[in-house]
Every structure is written in C-alpha cells, then in structure tokens.
Design a protein around this motif. Structure first.
Motif, PDB file in Angstrom:
ATOM      1  N   GLN A   5       0.587  -1.195  -0.105  1.00  0.00           N
ATOM      2  CA  GLN A   5      -0.459  -0.013  -0.017  1.00  0.00           C
ATOM      3  C   GLN A   5       0.590   1.052  -0.136  1.00  0.00           C
ATOM      4  OE1 GLN A   5      -2.985  -0.664  -0.462  1.00  0.00           O
ATOM      5  NE2 GLN A   5      -1.954  -3.130  -0.468  1.00  0.00           N
ATOM      6  N   PRO A   6       0.252   2.147  -0.795  1.00  0.00           N
ATOM      7  CA  PRO A   6       1.353   3.588  -0.948  1.00  0.00           C
ATOM      8  C   PRO A   6       1.441   4.388   0.207  1.00  0.00           C
ATOM      9  CG  PRO A   6       0.203   3.019  -2.757  1.00  0.00           C
ATOM     10  CD  PRO A   6      -0.406   1.895  -1.811  1.00  0.00           C
ATOM     11  N   SER A  54      -5.254   5.293  -6.427  1.00  0.00           N
ATOM     12  CA  SER A  54      -3.865   4.592  -6.237  1.00  0.00           C
ATOM     13  C   SER A  54      -2.923   5.270  -5.459  1.00  0.00           C
ATOM     14  CB  SER A  54      -3.871   4.937  -7.681  1.00  0.00           C
ATOM     15  OG  SER A  54      -3.108   5.975  -8.025  1.00  0.00           O
ATOM     16  N   ASN A  80      -3.579   0.129  -3.329  1.00  0.00           N
ATOM     17  CA  ASN A  80      -1.933  -0.703  -4.449  1.00  0.00           C
ATOM     18  C   ASN A  80      -3.420  -1.200  -5.619  1.00  0.00           C
ATOM     19  OD1 ASN A  80      -0.736  -1.733  -6.365  1.00  0.00           O
ATOM     20  ND2 ASN A  80       0.246  -2.679  -4.887  1.00  0.00           N
TER      21      ASN A  80
END
Length: 756
Positions: A31-32, A59, A63
């Motif tokens: 996950q960003p 996004s 992800n």
C-alpha cells in the motif's frame, strides 16, 4: 507435561500465526501509504520517492495493481538476492556480521541434526525404560531422549561419541568463522572511507592544574608529548541541562504543530487547553498561543544556558577528544600509556560521533567503579526476583504432574482442547510476556554504569541479558520444571532415588523449550517483519504532527538490529541446541527452522528497514564466539552429570577431557584472532596514511575534523564557538618549547608525576 498432540496444537497455532503475519505484511507493504514504514532505509538514502505523489486519489492510498498481490512472498528471494559485498556497502559490516550469527547456527546444527536423527534417535527409541518406571510423568515424545535408556547400558557410548562429534564440529565451524570475520573486519577498515574516529582518541581523567584549565592543559600536554602528529582537540562540556532544555522545546514544538494542524482543519475554532495538572482542570487558554509562549521562553533559556556552558570553566569535563594529523599518531596514542601515573591521561579510541552517548561523558571517571558495583548487586537481585514468574510459567507446563500431586484441580483442567492449548502454547507465550520489559530495565542499568558509547551500552546490556537468559530461562526452567513435573515422585520415594529421577527428568524438559521456540522463534520472528508498532506510530504522527516533508521523514522509525536483545536471544538457541543435541535431538528441527526463518526475515529488514546508529566493524564478534563456547562447555558438563546419574561409569570419565579441550580451543582463538577486534595494526594505519597522502596531497584534515566531536546541542546553534586550536604541520626536528601558564613545575597535582 506436553504430549505429542499438545506439541502439534502448539505447532499449528504458531505456524498459522506466522503465516497470518506474512500475509498481513505482504498486503500492507504494497500500500502506498505504508511505503515509508516498510522501506525507510531507501528513503533515508534518497533512493526512493513516495508513490503517493503520483496517480489518482485512490491509487495514492491503495495499490490497485492486483497482479502484485499474487507474488506476495516474492520478498523472500529478493532478500537473499543481494550479494554480501554489496550488502556491506549498503548496510555496513555490523549488519552483515550479525546475519552471520544465524548462518553460524545453521552451519553447526544442520549436520548435527542429520547425524542425531540417523544414529541417536533409533538408539533412544528402541528401549522401554520409561514404561518400566513407576510414578514418573512422561509422554511418547520423551521416548526419543536419553531418558529412555536403562542405567548402565552400553548404549551410552553412542552419546559419548556424539558429544565428541558435536565438540569438534562446533569448534571447527567457530574457528573458521572467526578467521573469516577477522579478515572481513581488516578488509573493511582498509577500504572504509575516511572517518573522524580514525584520527581521534578520547582522553579521560585529565588531572586538575591550578594554573591551566582542562582545555589549556590538554593542548599543552599533547603539543609536548606528540609534537609531530598532534592536530587539534575538542573540549567536552557538561551539557546535560542544555540537552534537557532542547528536548523540552522539541516536545513543545510537536504539540504546537499538532494544534496548528488541528486549527488548519477547522479554522473557525481555536484549539483550547486547560493549564492545570495533566490538562484535566484549570483555566482554559488558547493552545497555540500557550505553546508559542513556552517555545519562546525555552529558546531564551537555551541561549542563556548555552552561553553559560561555553563560557564557564566549571562546565568543562576532565576529558577531551584529541585528533591527530595521521592515523598512525592516533594508533600510537590510543594504545600506549601517556603518563607515569597510569591512572591519569587515560586514552582509548574515540567512538565514531554518532555512536557517542553524550550524557555519560559528564560523569566523573572515578565514580564508574562504584556505579558498576551498585549495578552488579542490583542485577543479582533482579535475576532472582524474576525466578518467581519463571516458576509460575513452569506450573503451566506441568499440569499433569500437579494433577497427581493435587487431585482436586483435575476436573477444572481435564478438557482435552483446553489442556492442549494450556500445555502446548501458554507456557511459551507467558514466558515471552514476562521478558518484554527486561531489555528496557537492563539498558537503564547499563546507562547508569557510565558507558560512553551506544555500542558499549548495547554490548553490556547484551551480556547481562545473556546471563539472565542462561540463569532464569534455561537453568531455572529446568530445575523448577523438573521439581514440579516429578513432584509426585519426590513425595513418594527415598532421598537416594531423587538424583536418579532428576537425571531422567531433565531431558524431558525439551517439550517446554519446544513450545517456547515456536512462540518466540517462529511467530515472534514473523511478527518482527510486520512492524505493527512503527506502523501505528507513523500514521499517528503523520496525521497529527507532520507539516512538511522533513517532518514526515522524522516520523519514520526505521529502528536498528537491536543487538542488546537479539544476540542474547540467539545465544539461548545455541545453548538449547548444544545441550539437547546429545540428550533429546527432537529439539533440533525446531531450532533449525528458527535460524533459517530469522536469517531471511532479518536480511530483508536490514536491506529495507533498519538504519544502524553506529558502525563498529563487527567488534562484537568475540562476545558471540565466547558465548557459543560457554554453551558448548555447559552442554558437556550437563551430559557428564546426566550420565553419572545413569551409572555409565565406563563412558563418563572420558567426557572430562572435552571441557579442557574446549577451554584450550577458546584460549587459542582469543590469542590468535581477538587482537584484530581490539587493536588497530600500526602497519595498516601507515599504509592507509601513505595512500591518502598520495591521492590527496592537499587534504585539509582540520576542516574535516573541526566539528566532528562537537556536542549535538551545540551543532544546532548558530552561535557555537570553535573550541579547537589550529596547529600547522612542521618538519621533523627538535620540539619547540611550548608556552604554558605554569609558574613552576611544583604546581602540578602530583610532584612524582610532573614530567610530561
């Protein structure tokens, strides 16, 4: 006592827990928003940028590439892909040497496990001794141990031969690893880039002088006694109060950032706080104005305290960092006696600047012995205090024995599922919980002892943690567990039979340690990669405190290897493996799984997460070697005692030679390899100096060193004054007279040691 089904339940629970941790990690790391939590090392190196800055709104937080979720275990081969030389450049030699401890465990125990299961397990299993003993609590898994062999049996020769094989193989691997790591250290020091600690020594216990301050005395002493190589010095100040003020200001700044962020989200309402105790009552005031006022007041106090510290000679500590023009000069100074009085002008290698624990530099050197004596007594009582919870844990591991001795408890714990959970899983997790607070206590004790570097603090803490683990977790678990496990036997047999019962029972404690290994070594290691605590703290800081990219970088908590807790924990597995290898080999596969899993997990963490606070070039390896040797000797002594209770009079005397050979092996390694980790060769220093002068003939070393050993609280200020004195290089000749404020040599602190 845990049965085979109990061990199966514990294994299932811990395997599922570890797998759940890996699944959660595989999902969270993709996950960003969590990128800085699971890859902070690359951000600190400036080699990774945040994925949140690009892409759509969704996004930025989640992800959306579903193909990446399929390869959720690809981090394992990635962790093993980086070659060792590249890993040294990336993370430092300390990290690589730490990983080699896990490899050492695999190298020692894998061949031993193969041999033990091929030879010893059939020898132990094909007996019926335990079935014939009355009033003895045991399970089927104990039939794989030495306890299942009858007294006086000729089969004990197999265990004797196994003890010799274990000893010689372990010593061979230890010697080879010592040699390899010693070579790696010398190569690392030879190829390492220029560092301030290569040119600097720490001078302590500077004698008082009525005519000169400590700073002037240091300059005078080294100009006279090291005229050709002395370059400059950095005085050491007692800046502990200043450091406390800086920390208070930092906390206030965090609160100010929090309330400013809160106000920016709701500009129509100013945040308010109460000024009473803990903010629970009192007058309500504007929070932003309150903390702004506090910060301004602390800033003034910091400026005043800074001026007071730098201008007053009373703030000077009888210690200094002295730098030299060449590494050769620093080597000579650090490894020789400077004065006729061996208690004055004490020199040692200066820690690298980021390794220094500044608070302890202000402690008087003469107080250190008293402090360490006090802590030794405190550690003694702490060790015995913890025996109470350890004994409690053993009661959980020996329910069947307690049921026999105290029958009225039997109906309460008779349900099979509950009983399997309690005996197979609860003892290990209970022991793990009791040990959580111990490292923090030991670190506080180490700081009180007065060590001046973080590396020495961690090594002392590791040493005490190792002793604690050996006494409480290993010995106390065996003694208390055996007493509780065979309580019924002790109550119904003569005193002459008790040693015999203990000799049979000690190998059967392997079941307890198996449960502990699965909790700590399987699920615990898997939990390390999840980084749940840093994950929560990062997002809390990111939401409440972060205003700039710099704040976001400070919110990251990459952490370190944690040598003070990790290495002693590994050593416990070495003790268990070596002790039970010839006694109850069933323990070995569980230990091998730990070493293999931990190696992969910690290699991944070192590559992507951990950011070491210092670099000692693997200086801790002699401690690792010594503790493995101690574990080997303990295994030999326990096997000797165990065979003596089994009436193996012919084979037991042949074990006496093993501790003697092992001690001789340790003394050989200590004399042959340990000097590399303690002293720096003059030859290497001269070679490196010559190469440096050839490559950089115009190097200004003064500029490189001038602020290296300034206290961090001074570095942050703009008005820091340079305390170092310039000294131009001059050709070899008779030393000039050095100006001094002394009116007579008779004014020195000790007339018998007045000559420099």
């Amino acid at each position: 006592m845990a049965t085979l089904s109990d061990i199966g339940v514990a294994a299932a629970i811990n395997i599922l827990t570890a797998f759940a941790f890996f699944i959660a990690f595989a999902f969270l790391r993709l996950q960003p928003v969590n990128d800085r939590v699971y890859f902070p090392k690359w951000y600190l190196k400036g080699l990774r940028s945040s994925p949140i800055k690009s892409g759509g709104l969704a996004s930025k937080f989640v992800n959306l590439d579903f193909r990446s979720y399929i390869r959720f275990l690809n981090w394992m081969p990635q962790a093993l892909r980086m070659p060792e030389p590249e890993l040294i450049d990336h993370a430092g030699l300390d990290s690589v040497v730490y990983l080699r401890i896990y490899l050492l465990g695999l190298k020692i125990f894998f061949p031993i496990a193969c041999l033990a299961f091929t030879v010893m397990v059939p020898v132990n299993w094909t007996n019926t001794t335990l079935d014939k003993l009355q009033n003895l609590t045991f399970s089927d898994i104990d039939k794989l141990s030495i306890s299942n062999i009858p007294n006086g049996s000729s089969r004990f020769w197999v265990h004797l031969c196994m003890a010799y094989v274990i000893t010689f193989w372990t010593c061979f691997v230890l010697k080879r690893e010592y040699k390899i790591i010693g070579s790696m250290r010398l190569q690392f020091l030879a190829s390492d880039q220029r560092r301030p600690d290569q040119f600097t020594v720490l001078v302590r216990n500077i004698p008082p002088d009525p005519d000169e301050s400590a700073s002037e005395l240091v300059e005078h002493f080294f100009k006279v006694n090291h005229p050709d190589y002395y370059l400059t010095y950095q005085a050491v100040y007692n800046a502990n109060k200043l450091s406390e003020l800086v920390q208070k200001r930092k906390k206030c700044q965090n609160w100010l950032d929090y309330y400013q962020n809160k106000h920016s989200r709701n500009p129509s309402k100013r945040p308010m706080i109460k000024v009473g105790f803990l903010g629970c009552w009192g007058e309500e005031v504007d929070a932003i104005d309150r903390y702004t006022e506090k910060i301004e007041g602390l800033t003034r106090k910091i400026s005043e305290e800074k001026e007071k510290v730098t201008s007053s000679t009373k703030s000077l500590v009888p210690a200094a960092f002295v730098s030299f023009k060449r590494r050769w000069g620093a080597v000579v100074c650090a490894q020789t006696q400077q004065s006729r009085n061996p208690t004055q002008w004490l020199t040692e290698w200066a820690p690298e600047p980021r390794d220094i624990y500044w608070d302890n530099l202000a402690l008087p050197y003469v107080h250190l012995t008293i402090r360490r004596l006090v802590i030794a007594v405190a550690f003694f009582f702490l060790t015995f205090f913890f025996m109470i919870p350890i004994a409690f844990v053993q009661t959980l591991a020996n329910i069947e024995g307690i049921e026999k001795a105290v029958p009225f408890l039997k109906p309460l714990i008779e349900m099979k599922a509950i009983k399997s959970f309690i005996q197979g899983f609860l003892p290990g997790i209970a022991l793990k919980i009791f040990l959580i607070v111990l490292p923090s206590i030991l670190m506080i004790m180490s700081k009180f002892e007065g060590f001046i570097s973080k590396s020495s603090l961690e090594r002392r803490c590791a040493s005490r943690y190792y002793m604690f683990q050996f006494i409480n977790v290993f010995l106390c678990s065996i003694i208390a567990g055996t007493a509780l496990q065979q309580l019924n036997s002790f109550l119904n047999q003569s005193a002459t039979e008790i040693p015999k019962t203990i000799g049979v029972s000690i190998p059967m404690k392997a079941t307890f340690f198996i449960t502990y290994i699965m909790v700590d070594g399987w699920a615990g290691v898997a939990g390390e990669i999840l980084r749940l605590k840093p994950l929560v703290i990062y997002h809390l800081k990111n939401f409440f405190l972060v205003k700039t990219e710099k704040d976001r970088e400070e919110a990251m908590d990459p952490g370190t290897i944690g040598f003070n807790t990790g290495e002693p924990q590994i050593q416990l597995y070495f003790i268990l493996g070596l002790v039970y290898a010839a006694v109850s080999p069933i323990l070995l596969p569980f230990i091998l799984v730990f070493f293999a899993l931990a190696y992969v997990v910690y290699r991944h963490q070192i590559i992507n997460v951990y950011n070491q606070e210092y670099e000692s070039a693997g200086a801790f390896w002699p401690d690792v070697h010594r503790r493995v040797v101690i574990a080997l000797i303990v295994s030999q002594l326990l096997l000797m005692g165990l065979l003596s209770t089994k009436r193996a009079s012919r084979s037991t005397p042949l074990l006496f030679i093993l501790p003697v050979l092992t001690i001789g092996f340790h003394r050989f390694c200590k004399g042959r390899y340990e000097p590399v980790f303690v002293r720096y060769p003059l030859q290497d220093a001269m070679v490196k100096d010559t190469l440096e002068r050839t490559k950089e003939p115009n190097l200004n070393l003064k500029t490189f060193l001038q602020n290296a050993y300034v206290h961090p609280v001074f570095k942050a200020a703009d008005n820091v004054k340079d305390e170092m004195v310039e000294e131009e290089p001059r050709p070899d000749r008779t030393p000039d007279l050095v100006a001094t404020k002394r009116s007579s040599k008779r004014h020195t602190s000790d007339s018998s040691f007045e000559t420099y």
